[in-house]
Design a protein around this motif. Structure first.
Motif, PDB file in Angstrom:
ATOM      1  N   ALA A   1       9.451 -60.955 -52.566  1.00 17.37           N
ATOM      2  CA  ALA A   1      10.782 -60.360 -52.724  1.00 17.37           C
ATOM      3  C   ALA A   1      11.672 -60.661 -51.514  1.00 17.37           C
ATOM      4  N   GLY A   2      11.504 -61.844 -50.939  1.00 20.57           N
ATOM      5  CA  GLY A   2      12.339 -62.257 -49.822  1.00 20.57           C
ATOM      6  C   GLY A   2      11.895 -61.768 -48.464  1.00 20.57           C
ATOM      7  N   VAL A   3      10.844 -60.957 -48.414  1.00 15.63           N
ATOM      8  CA  VAL A   3      10.340 -60.390 -47.155  1.00 15.63           C
ATOM      9  C   VAL A   3       9.041 -61.100 -46.782  1.00 15.63           C
ATOM     10  N   PHE A   4       8.896 -61.433 -45.518  1.00  9.39           N
ATOM     11  CA  PHE A   4       7.688 -62.111 -45.037  1.00  9.39           C
ATOM     12  C   PHE A   4       6.565 -61.099 -44.801  1.00  9.39           C
ATOM     13  N   TYR A   5       5.344 -61.506 -45.162  1.00 12.91           N
ATOM     14  CA  TYR A   5       4.143 -60.705 -44.956  1.00 12.91           C
ATOM     15  C   TYR A   5       3.131 -61.536 -44.176  1.00 12.91           C
ATOM     16  N   PHE A   6       2.396 -60.884 -43.301  1.00 18.90           N
ATOM     17  CA  PHE A   6       1.327 -61.511 -42.532  1.00 18.90           C
ATOM     18  C   PHE A   6       0.034 -61.334 -43.309  1.00 18.90           C
ATOM     19  N   THR A   7      -0.815 -62.347 -43.312  1.00 23.22           N
ATOM     20  CA  THR A   7      -2.111 -62.236 -43.972  1.00 23.22           C
ATOM     21  C   THR A   7      -3.147 -63.087 -43.241  1.00 23.22           C
ATOM     22  N   ARG A   8      -4.332 -62.541 -43.082  1.00 25.67           N
ATOM     23  CA  ARG A   8      -5.466 -63.268 -42.486  1.00 25.67           C
ATOM     24  C   ARG A   8      -6.750 -62.778 -43.127  1.00 25.67           C
ATOM     25  N   ARG A   9      -7.694 -63.672 -43.245  1.00 25.65           N
ATOM     26  CA  ARG A   9      -9.025 -63.325 -43.743  1.00 25.65           C
ATOM     27  C   ARG A   9      -9.825 -62.709 -42.598  1.00 25.65           C
ATOM     28  N   VAL A  10     -10.643 -61.710 -42.904  1.00 25.16           N
ATOM     29  CA  VAL A  10     -11.521 -61.096 -41.913  1.00 25.16           C
ATOM     30  C   VAL A  10     -12.751 -61.990 -41.766  1.00 25.16           C
ATOM     31  N   PRO A  11     -13.136 -62.363 -40.532  1.00 23.60           N
ATOM     32  CA  PRO A  11     -14.340 -63.182 -40.351  1.00 23.60           C
ATOM     33  C   PRO A  11     -15.589 -62.492 -40.900  1.00 23.60           C
ATOM     34  N   LYS A  12     -16.493 -63.283 -41.437  1.00 21.88           N
ATOM     35  CA  LYS A  12     -17.713 -62.734 -42.064  1.00 21.88           C
ATOM     36  C   LYS A  12     -18.518 -61.850 -41.117  1.00 21.88           C
ATOM     37  N   ASP A  13     -18.597 -62.244 -39.835  1.00 16.25           N
ATOM     38  CA  ASP A  13     -19.409 -61.450 -38.914  1.00 16.25           C
ATOM     39  C   ASP A  13     -18.738 -60.128 -38.521  1.00 16.25           C
ATOM     40  N   LEU A  14     -17.485 -59.922 -38.904  1.00 13.16           N
ATOM     41  CA  LEU A  14     -16.789 -58.679 -38.582  1.00 13.16           C
ATOM     42  C   LEU A  14     -16.385 -57.889 -39.819  1.00 13.16           C
ATOM     43  N   ASP A  15     -16.798 -58.351 -41.002  1.00 15.34           N
ATOM     44  CA  ASP A  15     -16.343 -57.688 -42.225  1.00 15.34           C
ATOM     45  C   ASP A  15     -16.841 -56.252 -42.366  1.00 15.34           C
ATOM     46  N   HIS A  16     -17.916 -55.886 -41.691  1.00 18.86           N
ATOM     47  CA  HIS A  16     -18.397 -54.514 -41.770  1.00 18.86           C
ATOM     48  C   HIS A  16     -17.513 -53.542 -40.985  1.00 18.86           C
ATOM     49  N   HIS A  17     -16.578 -54.049 -40.190  1.00 16.32           N
ATOM     50  CA  HIS A  17     -15.639 -53.200 -39.455  1.00 16.32           C
ATOM     51  C   HIS A  17     -14.374 -52.895 -40.264  1.00 16.32           C
ATOM     52  N   TYR A  18     -14.196 -53.574 -41.394  1.00 19.16           N
ATOM     53  CA  TYR A  18     -12.992 -53.443 -42.196  1.00 19.16           C
ATOM     54  C   TYR A  18     -13.332 -53.024 -43.614  1.00 19.16           C
ATOM     55  N   THR A  19     -12.384 -52.390 -44.290  1.00 20.38           N
ATOM     56  CA  THR A  19     -12.624 -51.932 -45.658  1.00 20.38           C
ATOM     57  C   THR A  19     -12.381 -53.026 -46.689  1.00 20.38           C
TER      58      THR A  19
END
Length: 84
Positions: free
Chosen positions: A14-32
């Motif tokens: 919708a014309g607005v910029f969003y940031f996106t990054r993949r979570v590294p596999k070895d740190l995925d247990h720290h993120y939902t």
């Protein structure tokens, strides 16, 4: 959409910029989820590029800490409010 190619780690919705990054596999247990994504709160490609680069740097630094043997792992993702 061509503007988006000049802004790293981002997409436009919708014309607005969003940031996106993949979570590294070895740190995925720290993120939902397996992906970190948030609004850069701008429609300007130049401002989005600067904010995306700062956000990417902050995430790289936050990801390094849990990988160090003496450091405690981060239990929360980096807040977008701290980046912008």
């Amino acid at each position: 959409m061509l503007e988006n190619k000049t802004v790293p780690f981002s997409f436009v919705k919708a014309g607005v910029f969003y940031f996106t990054r993949r979570v590294p596999k070895d740190l995925d247990h720290h993120y939902t989820t397996g992906k970190i994504s948030f609004s850069l709160r701008t429609r300007s490609a130049a401002v989005a590029k600067s904010r995306a680069q700062r956000a990417a740097q902050a995430l790289r630094e936050a990801a390094c800490a849990p990988r160090l043997p003496s450091a405690k792992p981060e239990t929360r993702p980096v807040s977008p409010a701290l980046i912008c």
